[in-house]
Design a protein around this motif. Sequence first.
Motif, PDB file in Angstrom:
ATOM      1  N   UNK A  26       0.825  -1.211   0.000  1.00  0.00           N
ATOM      2  CA  UNK A  26       0.000   0.000   0.000  1.00  0.00           C
ATOM      3  C   UNK A  26       0.862   1.265   0.000  1.00  0.00           C
ATOM      4  N   UNK A  27       0.299   2.306  -0.607  1.00  0.00           N
ATOM      5  CA  UNK A  27       1.001   3.581  -0.737  1.00  0.00           C
ATOM      6  C   UNK A  27       1.438   4.115   0.630  1.00  0.00           C
ATOM      7  N   UNK A  28       0.603   3.900   1.663  1.00  0.00           N
ATOM      8  CA  UNK A  28       0.901   4.456   2.983  1.00  0.00           C
ATOM      9  C   UNK A  28       1.640   3.469   3.888  1.00  0.00           C
ATOM     10  N   UNK A  29       2.111   2.374   3.313  1.00  0.00           N
ATOM     11  CA  UNK A  29       2.827   1.356   4.092  1.00  0.00           C
ATOM     12  C   UNK A  29       4.095   1.949   4.700  1.00  0.00           C
ATOM     13  N   UNK A  30       4.337   1.655   5.985  1.00  0.00           N
ATOM     14  CA  UNK A  30       5.560   2.101   6.641  1.00  0.00           C
ATOM     15  C   UNK A  30       6.519   0.922   6.727  1.00  0.00           C
ATOM     16  N   UNK A  77       6.061   0.786  14.369  1.00  0.00           N
ATOM     17  CA  UNK A  77       5.816   1.364  13.047  1.00  0.00           C
ATOM     18  C   UNK A  77       4.567   2.238  13.045  1.00  0.00           C
ATOM     19  N   UNK A  78       4.389   3.016  14.119  1.00  0.00           N
ATOM     20  CA  UNK A  78       3.226   3.907  14.200  1.00  0.00           C
ATOM     21  C   UNK A  78       3.501   5.205  13.458  1.00  0.00           C
TER      22      UNK A  78
END
Lengths: 258, 509
Positions: A26-30, A77-78
């Motif tokens: 996903x684009x917002x994956x950290x 990973x917040x």
Amino acid sequence: MINVIATRWRQGHRTAAYPKTPPTLPERFLGRPELTAGLQAGACRAALAACPVGALQAEAGIGAAAPVTLDLGRCLFCGACAQASPKAVRFTRDHRLAARRREDLVVRPGAAAGPAAAALDAAARRLFGHSLKLRQVCAGGCGACEADTNVLGTLVFDLGRFGIQFVASPRHADGLLVTGPVTENMRAALLDTYEAVPDPKLVIAVGACAIAGGPFRDHPETHHGIGNLLPVDLFVPGCPPHPYTILDGLLRLLGRIK
Amino acid sequence: MAFSSSIPFGNGGGIPRAAVPVLAWSGFRDTLLGAAVAGWRLLAYFAAPETNDRPRLWAILGRDATGELTAVATDPAGDHFPSLAPEWPQAAGFEREIAEQWGLCPEGHPWFKPLRFQGSWRHGHDAWGRNPELPILPGVTDFYQVRGDGVHEVAVGPVHAGIIEPGHFRFQCHGEEILHLEIALGYQHRGVERALLGGPTLRTPHLLETVAGDTTIGHLTAYGLAMAGLTGVAAPPRAQVLAAIALELERLANHVGDLGMLGNDIGFLPTASYCGRLRGDFLNLTAVLCGNRFGRNLLRPAGVLFDLDDGHLAEVRDRLDAAFADVTTAVGLLWETPTVAARFENTGTLDPAVCRDLGMVGVAARASGIVRDVRHDFPAGAWTGCERITPATATTGDVQARAWVRWLEVQESVRLIRAWLDRLPEGPVLAAPGTPAPDHLAVGLAEGWRGEVVHVALTGADGRFSRYKVVDPSFRNWHGLAVAMRGQAISDFPLCNKSFNLSYCGHDL
């Protein structure tokens, strides 16, 4: 019956071509975080204060010039640190996080990606490389690491094609995959299960809880993960790790990804 | 109201602690039992320390018909209080928890055993009078036993086959038939409620997101409402709808996964295989919102941390449509295959009277015909808007009914998300969080995918949590699974267990 066949046709082929082609994330994956080169505590006070679990730390006693490190083993990973100090901490979308040694999980300022998890030695690869049977033990896990491990058995990941399989009995297993911070109430059952696995055996810690206690770190009811209880061969960080992070770690351990 | 509890308030509301009547035991008892007759349910029953360090008992009641909440309290005399469980079984689990956490003994309790095998929070007060020098061993208790010709005992767990949380199951069987099942939990106890004392802190949302990791959005929704009740600051309208979309995506992922696993447990592999993949498609939709498949770090008090632009909205809509089309055909196979019906129907049947007595919630209660859904009965946030729901129910109370209710809810969730995507309110997604009021009581309820999630926050004079009570739906439903197994074949246990699919860590906290 005709509908079963028709549905099979409609559902199509869904197994991802990983590891030949990189995963879709996903684009917002950290993923793997980076610290700005030369980062000192004075430049990221807000980030240090925002970390809920002490993963981002400054060396004690040096003050504003203290070097800063980020421990992936503790990290949830917040992203709170990167939001507080965007110039100091940046999360990439790199899902490859697993490490063989606990100290390799510590990210330092300016460092490129830490050493990737090395493969087992040749003798161990001969034993486990083509057939690895794992017994999973949940020792206080919230169900998310378990779910993202379980999903590797679905047709999307098709773990079986790599010769890796989860088995019911520790007697049939080559090792344990442990999740959760190890509650005091699961400690004995975890150690018994470990004893029941025949030698030689592997231990894999999946998730921030199993590595360092996760959000439950310092609770008297838990044990900071499995590090003080069992010898760990592979650490897979995340809360929970993405299934591809777990798969990447397993395949590196077996020398299937280099 | 004919009984003397606090003035009613709503979901996401709160009242000053001083507004909660502290009654003598007889008044407290009469109020609770009178409320039960008037259609109120026990949503939470717990102890919290008063300024003199004596635990006070608090009961939170809710009435489904009117969406009202009320609270009442009592100060027990000494380390004992009379058990309400013989007259009101839904108090039974709460009373065991009070006993274990605070060393208060519920006199006359019909099943007085440890709940989680944890030590008392009050040093020197133990409800069972155990030696404080000796460790408390999980699963070591006086299990109910059946004796007689051909009767045998089967013990399973804590480590089970498969990738699943730990718990211990003790079956009393006659041949294949289960006469009695006793479930001993507590292996997952991580000390969540103790760690929440003195909060909120930076860690509070992370602890609540992992109470039950598959109900991250459900628990954070309840937390957000409880905090709104303390601070008076609600999430902006756009955030309320985004949170509701996330809640329904969580329901979709879990219901679709469960329908697949029900197929798996009877060896019907087409649905099992397809739904295993499709569950991931819904988790990945949640990751479009916030980057995390379980919705971690999406919800916070007073809003959400991520907004969606038009591109995201189109992507969610398209992927939702594609996944739902595949789910429709994959799940449809269950309803048209006679071998599936043969295994699902009349298996693990739960009587509605038992559900009511035990205070059961969620899918398991609705499958037995109990109309009970927070989104309908205690609406808050996006649920008070135009998109109202009809609770999905079935009547037969068996595995088939629990599967069918999930399928009805899958369809309803898709309808809701589509409607919200078309009419997402404009505006900010996060408000300034506000300060918790001192000496206050607030309650947040959410219909998680398993059922009703209850959070109760009590603050002290400093505005910090003097108690934060979490009730996961599993807490109310585990006993229902044990009752449903009576008279069933032990070989059907995995199927029945999956049809409830309860959380171990949500129960153990």
